[in-house]
Design a protein around this motif. Structure first.
Motif, PDB file in Angstrom:
ATOM      1  N   CYS A  99      48.261  26.378  33.974  1.00  0.00           N
ATOM      2  CA  CYS A  99      47.791  27.395  34.670  1.00  0.00           C
ATOM      3  C   CYS A  99      46.583  28.175  34.264  1.00  0.00           C
ATOM      4  O   CYS A  99      45.839  28.966  34.868  1.00  0.00           O
ATOM      5  CB  CYS A  99      48.735  28.276  35.459  1.00  0.00           C
ATOM      6  N   CYS A 100      46.682  28.379  32.833  1.00  0.00           N
ATOM      7  CA  CYS A 100      45.931  29.353  32.158  1.00  0.00           C
ATOM      8  C   CYS A 100      44.529  28.506  31.519  1.00  0.00           C
ATOM      9  O   CYS A 100      43.463  29.109  31.295  1.00  0.00           O
ATOM     10  CB  CYS A 100      46.574  29.980  30.986  1.00  0.00           C
ATOM     11  N   GLY A 101      44.699  27.406  31.432  1.00  0.00           N
ATOM     12  CA  GLY A 101      43.502  26.553  31.086  1.00  0.00           C
ATOM     13  C   GLY A 101      43.444  26.289  29.581  1.00  0.00           C
ATOM     14  O   GLY A 101      44.385  26.722  28.695  1.00  0.00           O
ATOM     15  N   GLY A 102      42.336  25.946  29.028  1.00  0.00           N
ATOM     16  CA  GLY A 102      42.045  25.640  27.627  1.00  0.00           C
ATOM     17  C   GLY A 102      41.043  26.553  27.191  1.00  0.00           C
ATOM     18  O   GLY A 102      40.990  27.736  27.658  1.00  0.00           O
ATOM     19  N   PRO A 103      40.416  26.348  25.929  1.00  0.00           N
ATOM     20  CA  PRO A 103      39.635  27.203  25.392  1.00  0.00           C
ATOM     21  C   PRO A 103      38.441  27.469  26.470  1.00  0.00           C
ATOM     22  O   PRO A 103      38.339  26.951  27.509  1.00  0.00           O
ATOM     23  CB  PRO A 103      39.011  26.532  24.291  1.00  0.00           C
ATOM     24  N   GLU A 104      38.044  28.920  26.093  1.00  0.00           N
ATOM     25  CA  GLU A 104      36.681  29.335  27.037  1.00  0.00           C
ATOM     26  C   GLU A 104      35.783  28.474  27.094  1.00  0.00           C
ATOM     27  O   GLU A 104      35.316  28.087  25.950  1.00  0.00           O
ATOM     28  CB  GLU A 104      36.492  30.729  26.589  1.00  0.00           C
TER      29      GLU A 104
END
Length: 369
Positions: free
Chosen positions: A25-30
């Motif tokens: 839910c938070c995702g990967g790198p920006e």
């Protein structure tokens, strides 16, 4: 676990979730781009011999972390030299936080051809993927003395490195629930009876995990070995076809568990601690197979140690189990000294808090004589 060769009915089996170090839910790198910027993904697909994969549909799936059976988010076609390029707005590839969504790129196979996929976080606005080569694996099988042995060429000659894991699956007609095994190697041996003289195809996949969230997770699925009855068996006869199956707490007969179809995993109406076959007459029983068993637990910590198989002439006296396994779910087979009985029961070990939640098929076999 299904695969059809059109975009509308596509069902690619690709496990592209290895090595994910961040919560889904938070995702990967920006991302190094914004929602309104253009993101381009490009690369090249080659066949197993290293020649360009011409005019093939290339698909992109976004935000599907594990096994996915969905229509792709975007598609394009490879050109005469195997190259492809897809450009879309950045908003498709990032969460509101700016973190990237896990993205998978794969060729869409026609018929039973091989599929190679690349899973990654699209960090940059221009992403140049490495060349993706297909893997046929040169599958081969043989059946001798009731054992089916499967062999294939490992993926090293395509990837330049060994796979982290191989997976095996077999189908009945066009449905891929007939049998599945993970963490296998070439030379895998299984009892031929579990395929019930109905295997029309089998294949393997190889997974290579990235070391970190900035790399690429590779998944290679082989071509499919095809035949009307690839794995014939004469040592066992199927006793349970069309026979009643019952579950604890459910008075109605469950017909789908013995209908010799593998087109879906059926959920039970409620969680149950056991399943029982009624063969409707006393038979000599020597093996049991359980296809794609799904389980749940009432509480933690787990009090599970094994699944047990019981055979009895009546349901008031089950006696001791004739076989057991420490496997916790999925596909299981049990062989034991032939015993006479009418009823066959599958349940967890005494004191276990495991519950049965779904199943494809439950089968009992006897000596073929």
């Amino acid at each position: 676990m299904r695969f059809e060769a059109t975009t509308k009915t596509l069902a690619v089996l690709v496990t592209a979730a290895f090595g994910l170090s961040t919560v889904f839910c938070c995702g990967g790198p920006e991302a190094a781009y914004g929602p309104d910027d253009k993101v381009t993904i490009k690369g090249r697909f080659l066949d197993e011999t290293g020649r360009a994969l011409k005019g093939r549909e290339i698909a992109v799936w976004i935000d599907n972390i594990e096994l996915f059976f969905f229509v792709p988010d975007f598609t394009t076609s490879s050109d005469s030299k195997g190259y492809f390029s897809i450009t879309e707005q950045g908003k498709h590839f990032i969460w509101g936080s700016g973190r990237t969504k896990y993205t998978t790129v794969a060729n869409i196979s026609s018929n039973d051809g091989p599929v190679t996929s690349m899973g990654f976080y699209p960090i940059e606005a221009i992403i140049e993927l490495p060349e993706a080569r297909l893997w046929s694996a040169k599958l081969n099988e043989r059946v001798k003395r009731g054992k089916a042995t499967f062999e294939w060429n490992t993926v090293d000659y395509i990837t330049g490195q060994p796979a982290d894991e191989y997976e095996f699956e077999a189908r009945c007609d066009s449905d891929w629930y007939l049998w599945y095994e993970d963490e296998v190697e070439s030379g895998l041996s299984l009892p031929a009876y579990i395929f019930q003289n109905r295997c029309t195809g089998w294949r393997v996949s190889a997974e290579l995990e990235s070391d970190d969230s900035y790399g690429i997770d590779w998944s290679y699925r082989s071509e499919t070995r095809i035949g009307k009855n690839l794995l014939p068996d004469k040592d066992y006869k199927l006793l349970s076809a069309g026979k009643p199956c019952y579950a604890e707490g459910q008075s109605t007969r469950i017909t789908s568990f013995t209908n010799l179809e593998w087109n879906d995993s059926r959920s039970l109406d409620s969680l149950t601690s056991w399943l029982m076959l009624d063969l409707e007459a006393v038979k000599e029983i020597s093996a049991v197979a359980v296809y794609d068993l799904g389980v749940a637990y009432y509480e933690s910590p787990y009090a599970f140690e094994s699944f047990q198989i019981f055979v009895a002439k009546d349901t008031s006296r089950w006696g001791e189990p004739v076989a057991q396994t420490s496997q916790e779910e999925g596909y299981m087979h049990f062989e034991f000294t032939p015993v006479k009985g009418r009823y066959v029961k599958l349940e967890g070990n005494p004191g276990s808090n495991v519950s049965l939640s779904s199943l494809v098929e439950f089968a009992a076999f006897g000596p073929a004589r």
